[in-house]
Design a protein around this motif. Structure first.
Motif, mmCIF file in Angstrom:
data_model
loop_
_atom_site.group_PDB
_atom_site.id
_atom_site.type_symbol
_atom_site.label_atom_id
_atom_site.label_comp_id
_atom_site.label_asym_id
_atom_site.label_seq_id
_atom_site.Cartn_x
_atom_site.Cartn_y
_atom_site.Cartn_z
ATOM 1 N N GLU A 62 0.804 -1.228 0.000
ATOM 2 C CA GLU A 62 0.000 0.000 0.000
ATOM 3 C C GLU A 62 0.834 1.274 0.000
ATOM 4 O OE1 GLU A 62 -4.063 -1.279 2.301
ATOM 5 O OE2 GLU A 62 -2.337 -0.756 3.565
ATOM 6 N N LEU A 63 2.150 1.159 0.127
ATOM 7 C CA LEU A 63 3.002 2.343 0.220
ATOM 8 C C LEU A 63 3.889 2.497 -1.005
ATOM 9 C CD1 LEU A 63 4.204 2.129 3.948
ATOM 10 C CD2 LEU A 63 2.218 3.341 3.025
ATOM 11 N N LEU A 64 4.214 3.732 -1.327
ATOM 12 C CA LEU A 64 5.177 4.007 -2.385
ATOM 13 C C LEU A 64 6.550 3.490 -1.962
ATOM 14 C CD1 LEU A 64 4.071 7.661 -3.226
ATOM 15 C CD2 LEU A 64 3.731 5.646 -4.674
ATOM 16 N N SER A 65 7.374 3.159 -2.946
ATOM 17 C CA SER A 65 8.651 2.499 -2.658
ATOM 18 C C SER A 65 9.604 3.360 -1.833
ATOM 19 C CB SER A 65 9.330 2.100 -3.976
ATOM 20 O OG SER A 65 9.574 3.257 -4.776
ATOM 21 N N ILE A 85 2.430 9.156 0.112
ATOM 22 C CA ILE A 85 2.830 7.850 0.630
ATOM 23 C C ILE A 85 2.179 6.674 -0.090
ATOM 24 C CG2 ILE A 85 3.267 8.792 2.930
ATOM 25 C CD1 ILE A 85 0.632 7.394 3.819
ATOM 26 N N ALA A 86 1.084 6.898 -0.784
ATOM 27 C CA ALA A 86 0.353 5.773 -1.391
ATOM 28 C C ALA A 86 0.152 5.987 -2.888
ATOM 29 C CB ALA A 86 -1.003 5.602 -0.715
ATOM 30 N N PRO A 87 0.258 4.910 -3.681
ATOM 31 C CA PRO A 87 0.015 5.018 -5.126
ATOM 32 C C PRO A 87 -1.466 5.275 -5.402
ATOM 33 C CG PRO A 87 0.390 2.733 -4.489
ATOM 34 C CD PRO A 87 0.688 3.561 -3.282
ATOM 35 N N PRO A 88 -1.780 5.781 -6.606
ATOM 36 C CA PRO A 88 -3.164 6.154 -6.936
ATOM 37 C C PRO A 88 -4.187 5.044 -6.721
ATOM 38 C CG PRO A 88 -1.672 7.028 -8.580
ATOM 39 C CD PRO A 88 -0.843 6.133 -7.688
ATOM 40 N N HIS A 89 -3.867 3.800 -7.094
ATOM 41 C CA HIS A 89 -4.866 2.739 -6.974
ATOM 42 C C HIS A 89 -5.184 2.419 -5.509
ATOM 43 C CE1 HIS A 89 -1.197 0.304 -6.462
ATOM 44 N NE2 HIS A 89 -1.971 -0.594 -5.866
ATOM 45 N N VAL A 90 -4.224 2.663 -4.622
ATOM 46 C CA VAL A 90 -4.473 2.470 -3.186
ATOM 47 C C VAL A 90 -5.294 3.643 -2.633
ATOM 48 C CG1 VAL A 90 -3.410 2.287 -0.906
ATOM 49 C CG2 VAL A 90 -2.411 1.068 -2.858
ATOM 50 N N ARG A 91 -4.922 4.860 -3.019
ATOM 51 C CA ARG A 91 -5.654 6.038 -2.543
ATOM 52 C C ARG A 91 -7.122 5.977 -2.945
ATOM 53 N NH1 ARG A 91 -1.404 9.021 -4.955
ATOM 54 N NH2 ARG A 91 -2.901 10.176 -6.242
ATOM 55 N N ALA A 92 -7.397 5.365 -4.091
ATOM 56 C CA ALA A 92 -8.774 5.309 -4.591
ATOM 57 C C ALA A 92 -9.689 4.523 -3.660
ATOM 58 C CB ALA A 92 -8.800 4.706 -5.992
ATOM 59 N N ARG A 93 -9.131 3.588 -2.884
ATOM 60 C CA ARG A 93 -9.976 2.776 -2.008
ATOM 61 C C ARG A 93 -9.841 3.140 -0.528
ATOM 62 N NH1 ARG A 93 -6.477 -0.986 0.110
ATOM 63 N NH2 ARG A 93 -4.716 -1.669 -1.182
ATOM 64 N N ILE A 94 -9.005 4.109 -0.203
ATOM 65 C CA ILE A 94 -8.838 4.527 1.187
ATOM 66 C C ILE A 94 -9.892 5.569 1.539
ATOM 67 C CG2 ILE A 94 -7.326 5.692 2.837
ATOM 68 C CD1 ILE A 94 -6.428 2.882 2.212
ATOM 69 N N ARG A 95 -10.637 5.324 2.579
ATOM 70 C CA ARG A 95 -11.635 6.286 3.064
ATOM 71 C C ARG A 95 -10.927 7.246 4.028
ATOM 72 N NH1 ARG A 95 -14.272 3.045 5.680
ATOM 73 N NH2 ARG A 95 -13.477 3.606 7.725
ATOM 74 N N TRP A 104 -5.098 14.456 5.588
ATOM 75 C CA TRP A 104 -4.905 13.266 4.768
ATOM 76 C C TRP A 104 -5.001 13.569 3.273
ATOM 77 C CZ3 TRP A 104 -2.256 9.482 6.174
ATOM 78 C CH2 TRP A 104 -2.292 8.997 7.482
ATOM 79 N N ARG A 105 -5.783 14.573 2.923
ATOM 80 C CA ARG A 105 -5.906 14.910 1.506
ATOM 81 C C ARG A 105 -4.544 15.292 0.913
ATOM 82 N NH1 ARG A 105 -10.062 17.817 1.992
ATOM 83 N NH2 ARG A 105 -9.293 19.950 1.784
ATOM 84 N N TYR A 106 -3.690 15.854 1.759
ATOM 85 C CA TYR A 106 -2.370 16.254 1.285
ATOM 86 C C TYR A 106 -1.280 15.224 1.595
ATOM 87 C CZ TYR A 106 -4.380 20.756 0.201
ATOM 88 O OH TYR A 106 -5.160 21.751 -0.352
ATOM 89 N N LEU A 107 -1.461 14.423 2.633
ATOM 90 C CA LEU A 107 -0.437 13.442 2.996
ATOM 91 C C LEU A 107 -0.516 12.156 2.164
ATOM 92 C CD1 LEU A 107 -0.284 13.636 6.924
ATOM 93 C CD2 LEU A 107 1.303 14.615 5.247
#
Length: 208
Positions: free
Chosen positions: A139-142, A188-198, A181-184
């Motif tokens: 879930e995290l960027l490298s 730290i997370a790639p787009p496909h992970v951010r899409a499912r994080i509430r 969180w909108r800015y953090l």
């Protein structure tokens, strides 16, 4: 000490600790007094000093119990869990006097003549665990350093809740955490992970 006497002593200590938290939350460390705490707790001087020898020792006890004051709902470790915990803590700061007092005292340590970052390090450790789980789940960027980001998050969150407290008495804290969180998250997370994080407050489970 055993049996009923021990149980009574434990209850008395809990009553004193809760009363102290209320007084510290209302008056701060400098404005609080042992007499105010005794009156709020409904205990005698002997009962007070049996458990706590000074106002400073009471303040230490409230600070040390910070994580014990927050009852987090169950959940699987990972990025969503990490985000949810920040909203749960925000709600606890709005509704739980014990949490508010421990946080206020952590900020006012200079008035006690101490310098102890234990409460902050404990939060870093807890958040670091969720970030490590997020790493294992991809879930995290490298280039994200889990421990480093845990420290950044604790610092950013602390500033956010302080600003909210000064501005609105923390009435807008949930919205400010969502803004954080909108800015953090993009860092730290790639787009496909951010899409499912509430990354917004959820009423369910947010109980102090």
């Amino acid at each position: 000490m055993s049996g009923p006497k021990q149980e009574r002593a434990v209850r008395t200590k809990e009553v004193i600790l809760h009363a102290a938290a209320e007084v510290f939350d209302e008056y701060g460390y400098s404005g609080a007094s042992i007499s105010k705490i005794m009156e709020r707790a409904g205990v005698t001087q002997g009962g007070m000093y049996f458990h706590f020898k000074s106002k400073k020792s009471l303040a230490h006890a409230v600070i040390a119990s910070q994580q014990e004051f927050v009852q987090f709902p169950a959940g699987e470790p990972g990025l969503q869990r990490l985000v949810d915990l920040t909203f749960h803590m925000a709600r606890a700061l709005q509704t739980n006097v014990l949490v508010r007092a421990s946080v206020r005292l952590s900020v006012e340590q200079g008035e006690m003549g101490i310098r102890d970052d234990t409460p902050y390090r404990e939060w870093v450790e807890q958040l670091h665990g969720h970030l490590c789980a997020a790493r294992e789940q991809g879930e995290l960027l490298s280039d994200v350093d889990e421990e480093e980001f845990a420290k950044v998050l604790v610092g950013a969150y602390s500033g956010t809740q302080l600003y909210s407290n000064i501005s609105t008495g923390r009435e807008d804290l949930l919205e400010r955490v969502a803004m954080l969180w909108r800015y953090l998250l993009p860092g730290i997370a790639p787009p496909h992970v951010r899409a499912r994080i509430r990354a917004r407050p959820c009423e369910e489970g947010l109980v102090a």
